[in-house]
Every structure is written in structure tokens, then in C-alpha cells.
Write a protein that holds these residues in place. Structure first.
Motif, mmCIF file in Angstrom:
data_model
loop_
_atom_site.group_PDB
_atom_site.id
_atom_site.type_symbol
_atom_site.label_atom_id
_atom_site.label_comp_id
_atom_site.label_asym_id
_atom_site.label_seq_id
_atom_site.Cartn_x
_atom_site.Cartn_y
_atom_site.Cartn_z
ATOM 1 N N ALA A 281 0.921 -1.269 -0.070
ATOM 2 C CA ALA A 281 -0.216 -0.139 -0.095
ATOM 3 C C ALA A 281 0.845 1.133 0.046
ATOM 4 C CB ALA A 281 -1.070 0.045 1.208
ATOM 5 N N ARG A 282 1.973 1.265 0.703
ATOM 6 C CA ARG A 282 3.026 2.411 0.652
ATOM 7 C C ARG A 282 3.541 2.538 -0.525
ATOM 8 N NH1 ARG A 282 4.982 1.088 5.258
ATOM 9 N NH2 ARG A 282 6.837 0.121 4.536
ATOM 10 N N MET A 283 3.892 1.456 -1.223
ATOM 11 C CA MET A 283 4.373 1.678 -2.665
ATOM 12 C C MET A 283 3.299 2.244 -3.494
ATOM 13 S SD MET A 283 7.808 0.876 -2.787
ATOM 14 C CE MET A 283 7.535 1.608 -1.098
ATOM 15 N N LEU A 284 2.050 2.097 -3.413
ATOM 16 C CA LEU A 284 1.241 2.855 -4.203
ATOM 17 C C LEU A 284 0.960 4.132 -4.001
ATOM 18 C CD1 LEU A 284 -1.964 0.050 -4.278
ATOM 19 C CD2 LEU A 284 -0.624 0.926 -6.120
ATOM 20 N N THR A 285 1.258 4.668 -2.544
ATOM 21 C CA THR A 285 1.062 6.195 -2.386
ATOM 22 C C THR A 285 2.347 6.702 -2.955
ATOM 23 O OG1 THR A 285 0.085 5.490 -0.067
ATOM 24 C CG2 THR A 285 1.311 7.607 -0.428
ATOM 25 N N HIS A 286 3.258 6.116 -2.827
ATOM 26 C CA HIS A 286 4.759 6.607 -3.634
ATOM 27 C C HIS A 286 4.645 6.726 -5.006
ATOM 28 C CE1 HIS A 286 7.680 5.283 0.070
ATOM 29 N NE2 HIS A 286 6.465 6.030 0.591
ATOM 30 N N CYS A 287 3.921 5.582 -5.700
ATOM 31 C CA CYS A 287 3.506 5.834 -7.222
ATOM 32 C C CYS A 287 2.896 7.124 -7.460
ATOM 33 C CB CYS A 287 2.854 4.530 -7.665
ATOM 34 S SG CYS A 287 3.492 3.182 -7.769
ATOM 35 N N ARG A 288 1.943 7.524 -6.459
ATOM 36 C CA ARG A 288 1.094 8.781 -6.845
ATOM 37 C C ARG A 288 2.100 10.090 -6.451
ATOM 38 N NH1 ARG A 288 -3.202 10.827 -9.557
ATOM 39 N NH2 ARG A 288 -4.241 12.340 -8.350
ATOM 40 N N ARG A 289 2.955 9.954 -5.557
ATOM 41 C CA ARG A 289 3.939 11.115 -5.451
ATOM 42 C C ARG A 289 4.685 11.330 -6.551
ATOM 43 N NH1 ARG A 289 8.334 10.195 -0.721
ATOM 44 N NH2 ARG A 289 9.079 8.850 -2.331
ATOM 45 N N ALA A 290 5.145 10.227 -7.083
ATOM 46 C CA ALA A 290 6.183 10.174 -8.165
ATOM 47 C C ALA A 290 5.308 10.802 -9.404
ATOM 48 C CB ALA A 290 6.844 8.967 -8.585
ATOM 49 N N ARG A 291 4.335 10.381 -9.605
ATOM 50 C CA ARG A 291 3.499 10.795 -10.624
ATOM 51 C C ARG A 291 3.114 12.266 -10.556
ATOM 52 N NH1 ARG A 291 -0.344 8.396 -14.299
ATOM 53 N NH2 ARG A 291 -0.077 6.546 -13.197
ATOM 54 N N LEU A 292 2.887 12.800 -9.456
ATOM 55 C CA LEU A 292 2.548 14.301 -9.148
ATOM 56 C C LEU A 292 3.666 15.050 -9.551
ATOM 57 C CD1 LEU A 292 0.051 14.136 -6.222
ATOM 58 C CD2 LEU A 292 -0.785 14.582 -8.621
ATOM 59 N N LEU A 293 4.992 14.580 -9.144
ATOM 60 C CA LEU A 293 6.162 15.065 -9.459
ATOM 61 C C LEU A 293 6.583 15.321 -10.742
ATOM 62 C CD1 LEU A 293 8.733 13.873 -6.609
ATOM 63 C CD2 LEU A 293 8.181 16.114 -6.951
ATOM 64 N N ALA A 294 6.159 14.156 -11.593
ATOM 65 C CA ALA A 294 6.386 14.060 -12.917
ATOM 66 C C ALA A 294 5.462 15.333 -13.678
ATOM 67 C CB ALA A 294 6.230 12.978 -13.709
ATOM 68 N N TYR A 295 4.216 15.294 -13.154
ATOM 69 C CA TYR A 295 3.252 16.119 -13.869
ATOM 70 C C TYR A 295 3.696 17.651 -13.483
ATOM 71 C CZ TYR A 295 0.047 12.357 -14.776
ATOM 72 O OH TYR A 295 -0.585 11.073 -15.192
ATOM 73 N N ARG A 296 4.431 17.948 -12.398
ATOM 74 C CA ARG A 296 4.649 19.415 -12.082
ATOM 75 C C ARG A 296 5.839 19.713 -12.977
ATOM 76 N NH1 ARG A 296 8.741 21.911 -8.921
ATOM 77 N NH2 ARG A 296 7.934 23.713 -8.419
ATOM 78 N N VAL A 297 6.691 18.721 -13.421
ATOM 79 C CA VAL A 297 7.776 19.035 -14.335
ATOM 80 C C VAL A 297 7.202 19.200 -15.604
ATOM 81 C CG1 VAL A 297 9.930 18.197 -15.277
ATOM 82 C CG2 VAL A 297 9.403 17.922 -13.013
ATOM 83 N N VAL A 298 6.119 18.481 -16.167
ATOM 84 C CA VAL A 298 5.673 18.437 -17.382
ATOM 85 C C VAL A 298 4.973 20.111 -17.574
ATOM 86 C CG1 VAL A 298 3.827 17.764 -18.890
ATOM 87 C CG2 VAL A 298 5.182 16.210 -17.694
ATOM 88 N N SER A 299 4.236 20.293 -16.436
ATOM 89 C CA SER A 299 3.695 21.783 -16.511
ATOM 90 C C SER A 299 4.769 22.790 -16.546
ATOM 91 C CB SER A 299 2.839 22.009 -15.386
ATOM 92 O OG SER A 299 3.550 22.218 -13.975
ATOM 93 N N LEU A 300 6.000 22.680 -16.020
ATOM 94 C CA LEU A 300 7.034 23.577 -16.036
ATOM 95 C C LEU A 300 7.647 23.633 -17.301
ATOM 96 C CD1 LEU A 300 8.445 22.990 -12.635
ATOM 97 C CD2 LEU A 300 7.477 25.213 -13.307
ATOM 98 N N GLN A 301 7.717 22.325 -18.043
ATOM 99 C CA GLN A 301 8.321 22.481 -19.267
ATOM 100 C C GLN A 301 7.372 23.139 -20.437
ATOM 101 O OE1 GLN A 301 8.826 17.865 -19.930
ATOM 102 N NE2 GLN A 301 10.933 18.246 -19.643
#
Length: 383
Positions: A281-301
């Protein structure tokens, strides 16, 4: 910030999954295995995506794209990596070679290189790392020396993925010595068919085609092969690394395999130790964190404001996720019977493949130690 995907992106995701189901075999674990049929599957799938204008969706129409949003291209990136990258090595040309050429290439370079990438017809490799210049890339020793109206390149690269099959190399070489080692570097676009280039495969557990040594012995190139400005290659490298480090949606495969686990184990799932299910379950939470970090960079790009610090923060999170999730999934898969079939056997094979590839994730494209140093320096400088 709300990163909820649009209805168009959701429809696109369904279309991509349908194409994978229809055209990619169930046992496909990537293009670069000992079976040549896997590479041909990837090449054919690339051509199919290109025909449907799905390969380089966010590229401008004049360069073979559809002019779609960065978010739709992110959906393509996620679905491809989640399903063992059925584009093969094409992600390199799509994610960063093409965008870099659009930004820094001449009109002739763009005409020469962008259409074949957009059609899924060409494979690129990256000539960056050297035996004594990996994470400290600016310490490289490969040289390009003036020779009449061109250059002669001599040196060695290492850990070069896809060099045995690539048609072109995105090569970084030293052209002068500056006060700082980041100065005096230049990018060259080099055809791998030149007889002055020798490729020697390096055996590894990831299988053939992945890692190679590449030697350049008096390779003759012209001014037309120079990308950008001579001696200013380091600024291009920074762009490349930002695109490259965000370009692989590692979290998507982690999340897909984690969601597969309960169904693959069936009744055995409830008998797993509570501690192991808690880590799952913790890994699924970490997946969401990584996805949101990726989306933040995509928005900045999309606004041209992305920095190496943003890419480093995402890279640290997603590579740790890759390895940590692989450990959890391996422990879960160990509870399967020795003889399995159907979903359970597919899950076991995919988990083994995921673990194998995850081992290099904190080293490739810049080690996690270097990412932490980069992030720390920038955070301190901002105080």
C-alpha cells in the motif's frame, strides 16, 4: 494545482491500451531480448503509432506531429512504459532527440532527422558517458579536433544503449579547453554506419543491445554535423538531461504491477503477512507522489520554466520507487506456487523483468547521488 487528466486524455489512454492488446503479444517484455521477433514487434508497433499520429503527438505538425498538448504525450509515455515500452528505443528520439533538434538544430538538420523519427524509422543512441566520465560527464576525454573544413573525433564512450542497432549517435566531445570543464564541449550528430566507429557489446543481465562500448578512431565530421554552437554543448546537455530524466514514466509500470498483485495471487493475497501488504500500500502512495512530481515538471516544461532541480527531485523519487517497488513485488511473487499459469505466470515474469531493470535505475541518466548533490546545491543557493 489540479493535474486531473482531460476527457481527451482518458480516451487516448483507452485507445493506446486497445492497440497494445491487439498488436503486442501477451508475453512481450521489451524489444531488446535474445529473440529478434521482439525487436520487430516494437518496430512494427512504432510504425503503427506513427501512421495514427500517436508517436510524436505533441510535436508541431510541420515536424510530423499532431500539435497535441504535453499532457496527451504524457499519456503515451505512461502507457508505453507501463507495457514494457513497445516503442523499443524510439522513446529516445521522441522524448529528447527530436525536441532538442527543434530547439537547437538548423533547418537542414531538422529536415534530415525529424521526419524519420516521427515515422518511427530510426534509432538513436547517446554518446555521453566514458570510462572515467559517467556521473561527472564534463570530465569526458573524447576530442574533436579541427581538420580543414571539418573535425576529427577520437575517443571512447561506454554504457551506450542500442549502439549495435542505432543509425545515429548524439555525441558529446571536447573541442577546446576552458577555465571550467563544462566549457569547450560540442554536440555532433554522427552516423553510426561510418567505418571509423567500432561498437563492442558489454554483457549484462538486462540482455543484448543495452550496453556497449563505442570507439571513434579519426572519425571525420563536417560543420553540418555540429548541433548548436561550437564549445557551447553543455547548455544543450542540460536541456537533454531534463527531457531524458522526466521522459521515462517509471511510476506507470510500478503502479500497474502493484495493482496486478492481488488478482495474480487470488486467495493467497489475504494470507500474505500484514507487514508486506502494508508495504504494498505504501508503494502505491509513492507511485502517486512520483506521478505528481512528474506532472509538475511537465507543466513547467510547457511554460519553458523547468530547471535541473525540478528534474532531479522527480528523478530521485521515481528511481527509488522503481527499486523499492521491485523488492516488494518480488516478495509478493515469491508466494506464488512453483507451477503457475495465466495471470499469475504473467505477473511473475513481469515482476522478474521489473526487478532486473530497476537495479540500474539509480545509476543510468545520472546517478542518484549526483541528483541529490544537484538538488542540495540549488536549494542552498536559493536560501
Amino acid at each position: 494545482m489540479d493535474f486531473e487528466m482531460t476527457a481527451a486524455a482518458t480516451t487516448l489512454r483507452g485507445e493506446l491500451r486497445d492497440l497494445v492488446r491487439e498488436h503486442v503479444p501477451d508475453d512481450f517484455l521489451g524489444a531488446f531480448t535474445s529473440d529478434p521477433a521482439d525487436l520487430e514487434t516494437a518496430q512494427a508497433f512504432c510504425r503503427l503509432l506513427a501512421e495514427r499520429e500517436l508517436l510524436c503527438m505533441s510535436w508541431p505538425p510541420e515536424f510530423g506531429g499532431r500539435g497535441s498538448s504535453a499532457w496527451e504525450q504524457t499519456v503515451v509515455r505512461e502507457e508505453m512504459w507501463a507495457h514494457h515500452e513497445p516503442r523499443g528505443a524510439q522513446y529516445m528520439g521522441v522524448n529528447w532527440v527530436g525536441p532538442t533538434l527543434m530547439r537547437h538544430g538548423t533547418a537542414e538538420q531538422q529536415r534530415t532527422h525529424l521526419p524519420p523519427i516521427a515515422r518511427g524509422e530510426v534509432i538513436w543512441c547517446q554518446g555521453f558517458s566514458e570510462p572515467e566520465a559517467g556521473s561527472d560527464l564534463a570530465s569526458l576525454r573524447t576530442t574533436a579536433t579541427r581538420d580543414g573544413d571539418g573535425w576529427r573525433i577520437n575517443g571512447q564512450k561506454i554504457w551506450t544503449s542500442y549502439a549495435t542497432m542505432a543509425q545515429w549517435c548524439f555525441l558529446l566531445a571536447r573541442t577546446t579547453r576552458g577555465e571550467k570543464k563544462q566549457q569547450g564541449l560540442t554536440i555532433f550528430l554522427v552516423p553510426m554506419s561510418d567505418p571509423a566507429i567500432t561498437v563492442r557489446p558489454i554483457g549484462c543481465m538486462m540482455g543484448p543491445h543495452h550496453l556497449n562500448e563505442v570507439f571513434f578512431d579519426d572519425l571525420r565530421v563536417t560543420e553540418a554535423d555540429v548541433l548548436g554552437t561550437v564549445d557551447d554543448g553543455w547548455s544543450i546537455v542540460q536541456n537533454v538531461l531534463a527531457f531524458e530524466r522526466v521522459g521515462i514514466a517509471r511510476y506507470a509500470r510500478c503502479e500497474r504491477l502493484l495493482h496486478m498483485a492481488p488478482g495474480a495471487l487470488g486467495d493467497r493475497w489475504d494470507s500474505l503477512p500484514a507487514e508486506l501488504r502494508g508495504r504494498w500500500a505504501r508503494m502505491l502512495t509513492h507511485c502517486r507522489r512520483a506521478r505528481l512530481l512528474a506532472y509538475r515538471v511537465v507543466s513547467l516544461q510547457a511554460t519553458g520554466r523547468v530547471t535541473p532541480t525540478d528534474a532531479a527531485a522527480y528523478r530521485i523519487a521515481v528511481t527509488k520507487l522503481d527499486q523499492d517497488s521491485a523488492e516488494v513485488l518480488t516478495e509478493i511473487a515469491a508466494d506464488l506456487p512453483v507451477t503457475t499459469a495465466g495471470v499469475a505466470e504473467v505477473f511473475r515474469r513481469e515482476v522478474e523483468d521489473h526487478w532486473k531493470y530497476s537495479q540500474a535505475s539509480t545509476v543510468s541518466s545520472g546517478s542518484i547521488e549526483m541528483q541529490r548533490i544537484l538538488l542540495s546545491r540549488n536549494l542552498l543557493a536559493a536560501r
